[in-house]
Write a protein that holds these residues in place. Structure first.
Motif, short mmCIF file in Angstrom:
data_model
loop_
_atom_site.label_atom_id
_atom_site.label_comp_id
_atom_site.label_asym_id
_atom_site.label_seq_id
_atom_site.Cartn_x
_atom_site.Cartn_y
_atom_site.Cartn_z
N GLN A 188 0.84 -1.20 0.00
CA GLN A 188 0.00 0.00 0.00
C GLN A 188 0.88 1.26 0.00
OE1 GLN A 188 -3.30 0.36 2.77
NE2 GLN A 188 -3.65 -1.85 2.78
N VAL A 189 1.98 1.21 0.74
CA VAL A 189 2.89 2.36 0.78
C VAL A 189 3.34 2.71 -0.63
CG1 VAL A 189 5.21 3.09 1.48
CG2 VAL A 189 3.69 1.99 3.13
N ARG A 190 3.77 1.72 -1.39
CA ARG A 190 4.28 1.98 -2.74
C ARG A 190 3.16 2.47 -3.67
NH1 ARG A 190 7.72 -2.41 -0.92
NH2 ARG A 190 6.09 -3.97 -1.32
N LEU A 191 2.01 1.82 -3.57
CA LEU A 191 0.90 2.19 -4.45
C LEU A 191 0.42 3.62 -4.17
CD1 LEU A 191 -1.07 -1.17 -4.21
CD2 LEU A 191 0.01 -0.27 -6.29
N LEU A 192 0.28 3.96 -2.87
CA LEU A 192 -0.22 5.28 -2.53
C LEU A 192 0.82 6.36 -2.79
CD1 LEU A 192 -2.26 4.64 0.74
CD2 LEU A 192 -3.06 4.74 -1.62
N ALA A 193 2.09 6.04 -2.60
CA ALA A 193 3.13 7.01 -2.92
C ALA A 193 3.05 7.38 -4.40
CB ALA A 193 4.50 6.43 -2.60
N ALA A 194 2.82 6.40 -5.24
CA ALA A 194 2.73 6.65 -6.68
C ALA A 194 1.49 7.47 -7.02
CB ALA A 194 2.71 5.32 -7.44
N GLU A 195 0.39 7.20 -6.33
CA GLU A 195 -0.88 7.86 -6.67
C GLU A 195 -1.00 9.27 -6.09
OE1 GLU A 195 -5.70 7.19 -6.09
OE2 GLU A 195 -4.34 5.46 -6.00
N LEU A 196 -0.48 9.48 -4.89
CA LEU A 196 -0.73 10.74 -4.18
C LEU A 196 0.39 11.76 -4.33
CD1 LEU A 196 -2.25 9.31 -0.87
CD2 LEU A 196 -3.47 10.21 -2.87
N GLY A 197 1.46 11.36 -5.00
CA GLY A 197 2.59 12.27 -5.15
C GLY A 197 2.21 13.57 -5.83
N GLU A 198 1.32 13.54 -6.79
CA GLU A 198 0.95 14.76 -7.51
C GLU A 198 0.28 15.78 -6.61
OE1 GLU A 198 -2.71 14.63 -10.04
OE2 GLU A 198 -2.51 12.45 -9.76
N HIS A 199 -0.22 15.35 -5.44
CA HIS A 199 -0.84 16.25 -4.47
C HIS A 199 0.14 16.68 -3.37
CE1 HIS A 199 -4.71 15.40 -6.31
NE2 HIS A 199 -4.46 14.11 -6.18
N GLY A 200 1.40 16.34 -3.53
CA GLY A 200 2.38 16.69 -2.51
C GLY A 200 2.28 15.83 -1.26
N ILE A 201 1.59 14.70 -1.36
CA ILE A 201 1.42 13.80 -0.21
C ILE A 201 2.47 12.69 -0.30
CG2 ILE A 201 -0.15 12.23 1.00
CD1 ILE A 201 -2.46 13.84 -0.32
N ARG A 202 3.28 12.58 0.72
CA ARG A 202 4.33 11.58 0.76
C ARG A 202 3.85 10.39 1.58
NH1 ARG A 202 9.28 12.73 2.89
NH2 ARG A 202 8.22 13.50 4.73
N VAL A 203 4.14 9.19 1.12
CA VAL A 203 3.72 7.98 1.81
C VAL A 203 4.95 7.11 2.03
CG1 VAL A 203 2.11 6.03 1.85
CG2 VAL A 203 1.52 8.12 0.58
N ASN A 204 5.24 6.81 3.28
CA ASN A 204 6.41 6.01 3.62
C ASN A 204 6.06 5.00 4.70
OD1 ASN A 204 8.77 7.30 2.09
ND2 ASN A 204 7.86 9.09 3.08
N GLY A 205 6.92 4.00 4.87
CA GLY A 205 6.68 2.95 5.85
C GLY A 205 7.86 2.75 6.77
N ILE A 206 7.58 2.12 7.89
CA ILE A 206 8.62 1.77 8.87
C ILE A 206 8.45 0.30 9.21
CG2 ILE A 206 9.48 2.18 11.20
CD1 ILE A 206 8.37 5.07 10.89
N ASN A 207 9.55 -0.44 9.15
CA ASN A 207 9.52 -1.88 9.41
C ASN A 207 10.26 -2.19 10.72
OD1 ASN A 207 8.23 -2.20 6.98
ND2 ASN A 207 9.99 -3.02 5.89
#
Length: 678
Positions: free
Chosen positions: A578-597
């Protein structure tokens, strides 16, 4: 004598400041004169104790007092260069300080030091300012108080105003106080009790006068369609508008918001004089320094559609910025500070309520409280006369006063997450609790969301008051509860900028013992729950238009194939993608999506305490109380992972140094080679 004088002053200040009818938050000042032993000469010296710059009467302590020598203070009269250079006198106050001097002297120090009275109160009661801003305020003051209170024409706070009041008191020995045109009241007394009694008499007498003398409906008739919406509909509309408005008023710099829908606000917004009175702006300097010269008012009925309201707000905001820039240009001189920003601090939406904004939640809330004060002032003035605030040029002289600019320059540097609003799921314990605490410590406003109501409330209370953290109860498998949690966030703080998907649970079973219910529960809470939370967060962040961060607390188990862990590992892998998918989709809105393991975090963990710890300990054949140490020994660094280590990674991702990073997973596992990302 010193201890008694100071303690009486503090007690009087706290009593006066604790009642909003007497003065607004951080408004007004009080003083006392007395004597003390000069430690250098051993002789008696006359001193002035006066509330210093900033602070609040209701919570004033001795450390908030400035202490000055009266002989030096009075000697300033002989070197006063005149009203055109009166600002120079503020620096001169520093040369009057006794000992270390205490707090920095305020601009009103002259009023207290020069007036020939042992005790002086300067306050901003709504009733007093109503008379002070009435078109015929001088005549009304005499009608209300007789000869006991004297009218003082408007003058900007400063040394000359102190001289004016001192002269008026000397010329009117029967007077117990004065009404300061456009501003507030000042009262005095020979004792602390007498001064307080005179202040309260002036305030209550003005209240009674306005009530008895005032006409009904001073704001005019209710305008069709502008009355309050039903509460549920009103709050839903406010929650929908809040992110849009916050994004608009953050054009120049990020702002935190606050929503108010009290009867006072809703009534003002429904009346025919709304636009005219709001357009005149506030009058008391304490008010407009926090509310700006005037508010933005939506000129549509409450029955307008959401789409119409949003479109009109965008138009009005653009017009407001143009008008504010023109206001600045009309009055600015070569010595004026640069324009600080053209966005409104107050937005009035008829039928819905008021949105107020500031550099933090307290500033935003207090700005709203000050505008409520201003509404009360306008009501009182209109009830007995016509509201007539100080001229626009005088407002500019105070808003862009070099002394005000210097005061702003002394403010501490903002923390890294100042103005950001964070929502943390699973925030009631373990990793979520540590993240919520650290986010707040770095300046964020935090919404602590947890299935456990008591745990969320305890964490929020431990972080601070409602200006810093609020709790919400939320089951992340429920779309309705998630929506309600975000509505609570935007009504408390104006919007949401940073969301941490941390809520989770764990069931450790071999494949053949894992039931469909086990599988569904794991995926409903973490995979589906993270999706639902992220979807609602993205809606708000897109409406705001100022970017944002979504953080997933995934797990090294999303990469590492551990034993007897199918359902948990699979749902963590789902979150990781989900992190990778949302990062790709929301980047145009300036929204960064990252994960912590993280690796297994045992200490303070609600998951481990709920049975997962015992299950994993049994899998590895170690005592449960040794599980953390066992996990540590299998890592490359031989260190146990604690909740605060995960919180550190959240801070690293969100405080700006990694501003160009999205779609990343950060391992916080002390080095589990099998979980290295490839």
């Amino acid at each position: 004598m010193t201890d008694g004088t100071v303690s009486e002053l503090i007690e009087r200040s706290n009593r006066l400041g604790s009642d909003p009818r007497n003065t607004n938050y951080a408004g007004g000042n009080t003083s006392a004169k007395g004597s003390a032993v000069d430690p250098v000469t051993g002789g008696e010296v006359e001193l002035l104790w006066v509330k210093g710059s900033g602070g609040d009467l209701g919570t004033l302590t001795e450390s908030g007092l400035a202490v000055l020598r009266l002989d030096r203070m009075r000697a300033l009269v002989d070197v006063y260069p005149g009203v055109e250079r009166e600002d120079e006198m503020v620096a001169a106050f520093d040369f009057c300080l006794h000992g270390r001097g205490g707090a920095a002297p305020s601009i009103d120090t002259a009023m207290h030091g020069l007036v020939d009275a042992a005790h002086v109160d300067h306050l901003h009661p709504d009733s007093g300012i109503a008379l002070a801003t009435a078109a015929d305020g001088e005549a009304l003051t005499k009608e209300c108080f007789g000869e006991k209170v004297v009218w003082v024409p408007w003058r900007r706070p400063g040394f000359q105003l102190g001289l004016d009041i001192a002269a008026i008191k000397a010329a009117h020995p029967q007077a117990v106080g004065c009404v300061l045109g456009g501003h507030g009241i000042t009262a005095w007394g020979a004792t602390s009790a007498e001064c307080e009694a005179n202040s309260l008499w002036m305030i209550r007498t003005a209240e009674e006068f306005l009530a008895a003398r005032g006409k009904p409906d001073p704001f005019g008739a209710v305008v069709d369609g502008f009355g309050p919406l039903p509460e549920a509909e009103r709050r839903a509309r406010a929650a929908a508008l809040a992110p849009v408005i916050r994004g608009l008023v953050s054009t120049d710099r990020p702002q935190v918001g606050h929503f108010t829908d009290t009867d006072v606000v809703l009534e003002f917004g429904s009346r025919e004089k709304l636009a005219a009175l709001a357009g005149l702006g506030t009058s008391c300097p304490d008010h407009f320094l926090r509310t700006k010269v005037r508010p933005l008012v939506l000129d549509l009925p409450a029955t307008a559609s959401l789409e119409e309201a949003v479109a009109r707000l965008r138009e009005l905001h653009a017009a407001y910025r143009e008008e504010y820039a023109a206001y600045y240009q009309r009055h600015a001189t070569a010595e004026s500070p640069a324009m600080r920003g053209a966005d409104p601090a107050i937005v009035l939406v008829p039928g819905v309520g008021m949105f107020s904004f500031g550099k933090d939640a307290q500033t935003a809330r207090v700005a709203g409280e000050f505008y409520v004060n201003a509404i009360n002032v306008m009501r009182g003035a209109e009830a007995v006369s016509t509201y007539a605030p100080i001229p626009e040029g005088e407002k500019f002289r105070i808003e862009y006063w070099t002394l005000e600019e210097a005061k702003l320059a002394r403010m501490p540097k903002p923390k890294p997450l100042a103005t950001r609003v964070a929502l943390v799921t699973g925030g009631g314990s373990g990793i979520g609790k540590a993240i919520a605490q650290r986010l707040a410590a770095e300046g964020a406003c935090v919404v602590v969301a947890d299935l456990n109501t008591d745990a969320a409330a305890q964490v929020a209370a431990g972080i601070g008051g409602a200006d810093v953290a609020v709790p919400v109860t939320v089951d992340v498998t429920s779309e309705e509860q998630i929506k309600a949690a975000f509505e609570r966030a935007v009504l408390a703080f104006g919007g949401v900028d940073l969301v941490v998907n941390n809520a989770g649970l764990s069931i450790s079973k071999p494949l053949l013992e894992t039931t469909a219910a086990d599988w569904d529960l794991q995926h409903d809470v973490m995979a589906r729950g993270s999706f639902l939370v992220s979807r609602e967060a993205a809606r708000i962040m897109i409406d705001q238009g100022i970017g944002g961060d979504i953080i997933y607390i995934a797990s090294k188990n999303g990469v590492f194939a551990g034993p007897n862990n199918l359902a948990y590992g699979a749902t963590k892998a789902d979150q990781a993608h989900q992190v990778r998918l949302l990062a790709a989709e929301l980047g145009e809105h300036g929204i960064r999506v990252n994960g912590i393991n993280p690796d297994g975090v045992v200490q303070g963990s609600g998951i481990f305490a709920a049975g997962w710890g015992a299950q994993r300990a049994a899998v590895y054949g170690v005592p449960e109380d040794q599980l953390g140490a066992f996990y540590a020994q299998r890592t490359l660094l031989k260190r146990e992972v604690l909740p605060e280590h995960v919180a550190n990674a959240v801070i690293a991702l969100t405080t700006g140094d990694l501003s160009h990073t999205t779609g990343l997973h950060i391992p916080v596992d002390a080095g589990v080679a099998a979980a290295f990302l490839r």
